[in-house]
Design an enzyme around this catalytic site. Structure first.
Site, mmCIF file in Angstrom:
data_model
loop_
_atom_site.group_PDB
_atom_site.id
_atom_site.type_symbol
_atom_site.label_atom_id
_atom_site.label_comp_id
_atom_site.label_asym_id
_atom_site.label_seq_id
_atom_site.Cartn_x
_atom_site.Cartn_y
_atom_site.Cartn_z
ATOM 1 N N GLY A 1 52.693 49.334 39.066
ATOM 2 C CA GLY A 1 52.880 48.249 38.110
ATOM 3 C C GLY A 1 53.186 48.730 36.705
ATOM 4 O O GLY A 1 52.359 48.591 35.809
ATOM 5 N N LYS B 1 36.308 34.980 30.615
ATOM 6 C CA LYS B 1 37.726 35.098 30.995
ATOM 7 C C LYS B 1 38.206 33.705 31.396
ATOM 8 O O LYS B 1 37.400 32.855 31.812
ATOM 9 C CB LYS B 1 37.844 36.055 32.188
ATOM 10 C CG LYS B 1 39.193 36.661 32.377
ATOM 11 C CD LYS B 1 39.405 37.931 31.564
ATOM 12 C CE LYS B 1 40.800 38.472 31.808
ATOM 13 N NZ LYS B 1 41.028 39.730 31.118
HETATM 14 P P1 NAD Z 1 51.938 43.009 33.299
HETATM 15 O O1 NAD Z 1 52.128 41.717 34.015
HETATM 16 O O2 NAD Z 1 52.747 43.265 32.086
HETATM 17 O O3 NAD Z 1 52.192 44.230 34.301
HETATM 18 C C1 NAD Z 1 51.751 44.220 35.613
HETATM 19 C C2 NAD Z 1 52.856 44.807 36.463
HETATM 20 O O4 NAD Z 1 52.368 44.908 37.807
HETATM 21 C C3 NAD Z 1 54.114 43.961 36.500
HETATM 22 O O5 NAD Z 1 55.255 44.784 36.313
HETATM 23 C C4 NAD Z 1 54.082 43.359 37.904
HETATM 24 O O6 NAD Z 1 55.362 43.054 38.413
HETATM 25 C C5 NAD Z 1 53.414 44.471 38.667
HETATM 26 N N1 NAD Z 1 52.856 44.109 39.976
HETATM 27 C C6 NAD Z 1 52.260 42.947 40.375
HETATM 28 N N2 NAD Z 1 51.904 43.024 41.673
HETATM 29 C C7 NAD Z 1 52.257 44.277 42.106
HETATM 30 C C8 NAD Z 1 52.145 44.976 43.334
HETATM 31 N N3 NAD Z 1 51.593 44.406 44.410
HETATM 32 N N4 NAD Z 1 52.611 46.256 43.411
HETATM 33 C C9 NAD Z 1 53.168 46.846 42.319
HETATM 34 N N5 NAD Z 1 53.314 46.220 41.132
HETATM 35 C C10 NAD Z 1 52.856 44.964 41.019
HETATM 36 O O7 NAD Z 1 50.355 43.102 32.997
HETATM 37 P P2 NAD Z 1 49.603 44.084 32.002
HETATM 38 O O8 NAD Z 1 49.266 43.327 30.772
HETATM 39 O O9 NAD Z 1 50.343 45.361 31.903
HETATM 40 O O10 NAD Z 1 48.223 44.305 32.784
HETATM 41 C C11 NAD Z 1 48.167 45.134 33.915
HETATM 42 C C12 NAD Z 1 46.731 45.228 34.416
HETATM 43 O O11 NAD Z 1 45.904 45.769 33.382
HETATM 44 C C13 NAD Z 1 46.094 43.872 34.788
HETATM 45 O O12 NAD Z 1 45.174 44.083 35.849
HETATM 46 C C14 NAD Z 1 45.326 43.500 33.538
HETATM 47 O O13 NAD Z 1 44.249 42.619 33.808
HETATM 48 C C15 NAD Z 1 44.835 44.862 33.108
HETATM 49 N N6 NAD Z 1 44.509 44.947 31.698
HETATM 50 C C16 NAD Z 1 45.469 44.641 30.780
HETATM 51 C C17 NAD Z 1 45.145 44.695 29.425
HETATM 52 C C18 NAD Z 1 46.178 44.427 28.381
HETATM 53 O O14 NAD Z 1 45.913 44.699 27.198
HETATM 54 N N7 NAD Z 1 47.344 43.905 28.732
HETATM 55 C C19 NAD Z 1 43.843 45.059 29.033
HETATM 56 C C20 NAD Z 1 42.900 45.406 30.019
HETATM 57 C C21 NAD Z 1 43.249 45.329 31.346
#
Ligand code: NAD
Length: 351
Positions: A178, A79
Site C-alpha cells: 500500500g 476514532k
Molecule cells: P492511503 O489510502 O493513502 O494508502 C493506503 C494504500 O493502501 C492505498 O494506496 C490503497 O490503494 C492501498 N491498499 C488498500 N488495500 C490494499 C490491499 N489489499 N493490498 C495492497 N494495497 C492496498 O492511506 P494512508 O493514509 O497512507 O494510511 C495507510 C495506513 O496507515 C492505514 O492503515 C492508516 O490507518 C494508517 N495510518 C495512517 C496515518 C496517517 O497519518 N495517514 C497515521 C497512522 C496510521
C-alpha cells in the site's frame, strides 16, 4: 439525523448516526479519555456491513488510546468511520459528520484517516470546532501523513537495528504493502538511503507512481507476503498479519504504518516472535501523525519543531520496547502494552 448510543463494554461512548438527507451512516467510538479528550481520525470506507464498520471503529479507537499513551500526547483514544464509497463523497456528507462529531461535545476530536483529506475536514468544521489536522493557513497542523511516514522511517531503522544489528538500510529489500499517502513517503525515504523497494497495491495510480518514481518492483496484492525481502512494511489496511500470512513471510522484521496489523494481538504477536520476526508494534511506530496533531493543543498552538523532536523519539520508544521484550522474553506487542498501561495507570483508570 438519528443518533443512537451503543453500549460497549470497556468503551466510554459509542454512537451510530444515520442522516437520510445527506446519506450519512457513521460511527464514533470513544475508548478511553483518562489521559485527555479522545482524538483519532475519520475513515471513509465501503464496509461490507454496518457491523464491520462498528468493529473497525472500536478496534481503531482502542489502538488510539494505547498510541497516545505511549507517545505521551496528553490525549485519549477515539476514532470515527463513515460507511460510503470514495466516489460518493460529498460536502453534505461531511457537514452531517460535523454535526455528529459536535454531539460528543468535545469528548472526541476528529482528524484525517484513510480516504478523508483536509477539504473534507473543512466541511466537517462548518458544524463543529472539534476538528484537528486542518491546513496551516487555517491554524491547524496540516496533513499528518508525512509526519506518520517520518516516524515510521525512524521506527523502521530502530527495528532494523534490532533485527540485523545495524540501522543501515543499504541493499535491504523492503516490501511495502500500500504505497499510499504514508507508504509512498516511507518507501521514498528508505530508497533514498539505499534500500530496494517492492510494492503491492490495489490502486493502479499508486502502483505506477512507485514504479516510476522509486523504481519499485511490483507484485500482486496476495504475493506481497511471500516475496523475498528483509522487512515487510504493511501500509494499507489492518489485520494483514494473520494465520494465513505469517507462515508465508520471508522477512526478519515487520515495520509499517497500518493500524491494527495483527488480526489477533496475542496470537499473532506470538506467532511472529516464534518465527524470529521482529514486530514493530503498530501503534508505536505509526504515532507520528497523532504526535504532530497533538501539538495543536499545546499552549501557543502548533509548532513544527516541537512536533519533529517528539516524532524522533519513536526510535527511542521502540528501542526500549525491544530491550524489554528481549529481557522478559515476551512479545514486542506485550512490551508496548506494558508501557501504554503503565502510563494510563499512572493517571488513574486503566484501559
Ligand atoms: P492511503 O489510502 O493513502 O494508502 C493506503 C494504500 O493502501 C492505498 O494506496 C490503497 O490503494 C492501498 N491498499 C488498500 N488495500 C490494499 C490491499 N489489499 N493490498 C495492497 N494495497 C492496498 O492511506 P494512508 O493514509 O497512507 O494510511 C495507510 C495506513 O496507515 C492505514 O492503515 C492508516 O490507518 C494508517 N495510518 C495512517 C496515518 C496517517 O497519518 N495517514 C497515521 C497512522 C496510521
Amino acid at each position: 439525523m438519528n443518533i443512537t448510543l451503543i453500549p460497549v463494554d470497556g468503551y466510554e461512548r459509542v454512537a451510530k448516526a444515520e442522516d437520510p438527507d445527506s446519506g450519512l451512516v457513521a460511527f464514533i467510538a470513544v475508548h478511553n479519555t483518562t489521559l485527555g479528550p479522545a482524538l483519532g481520525g475519520l475513515r471513509l470506507w465501503n464496509y461490507d456491513s454496518h457491523d464491520d464498520a462498528l468493529t473497525d471503529a472500536l478496534r481503531l479507537a482502542r489502538g488510539m488510546t494505547f498510541k497516545s499513551s505511549v507517545a505521551r500526547t496528553g490525549l485519549g483514544g477515539g476514532k470515527s468511520v463513515i460507511v460510503a464509497k470514495k466516489e460518493d463523497k460529498t460536502p453534505a456528507l461531511f457537514e452531517a459528520m460535523g454535526r455528529f462529531v459536535d454531539s460528543f461535545e468535545g469528548l472526541y476530536t476528529t482528524a484525517e484517516d484513510v480516504n478523508v483529506g483536509i477539504d473534507d475536514l473543512v466541511s466537517v468544521s462548518k458544524h463543529t470546532k472539534f476538528v484537528s489536522g486542518l491546513s496551516r493557513e487555517m491554524g491547524g497542523s496540516g496533513n499528518p501523513s508525512p509526519y506518520t511516514a517520518l516516524g515510521c522511517f525512524e521506527g523502521l531503522k530502530a527495528t532494523a537495528l534490532e533485527a540485523f544489528g545495524s540501522k543501515d538500510l543499504t541493499g535491504k529489500v523492503i516490501a511495502v504493502q500500500g504505497p499510499g499517502s504514508v507508504g509512498y513517503d516511507l518507501a521514498r525515504m528508505c530508497k533514498d538511503v539505499g534500500a530496494k523497494i517492492i510494492v503491492s497495491d490495489v490502486y493502479q495510480p499508486n502502483i505506477d507512481r512507485a514504479e516510476k518514481e522509486l523504481g519499485a518492483d511490483v507484485v500482486a496484492p496476495d504475493d506481497i507476503y511471500a516475496v523475498e525481502c528483509d522487512i515487510y512494511a504493511p501500509c494499507a489496511l489492518g489485520a494483514t498479519l494473520n494465520d494465513k500470512t505469517i507462515p508465508l513471510l520471508t522477512c526478519k522484521a515487520v515495520a509499517g504504518a497500518a493500524n491494527n496489523q495483527l488480526a489477533d494481538e496475542n496470537v499473532h504477536a506470538k506467532m511472529l516472535k516464534d518465527r524470529g520476526i521482529v514486530y514493530a508494534p503498530d501503534y508505536v511506530i505509526n504515532a507520528g501523525g497523532i504526535i504532530n496533531v497533538s501539538v495543536e493543543f499545546h499552549e501557543g498552538g502548533y509548532n513544527e519543531d516541537v512536533a519533529l523532536k517528539k516524532i524522533h523519539n519513536i526510535d527511542e520508544a521502540l528501542t526500549e520496547i525491544y530491550a524489554t521484550a528481549r529481557d522478559k522474553d515476551i512479545t514486542t506487542h506485550d512490551a508496548a502494552q506494558q508501557v501504554a498501561e503503565a502510563n494510563l495507570a499512572a493517571e488513574g483508570v486503566g484501559a
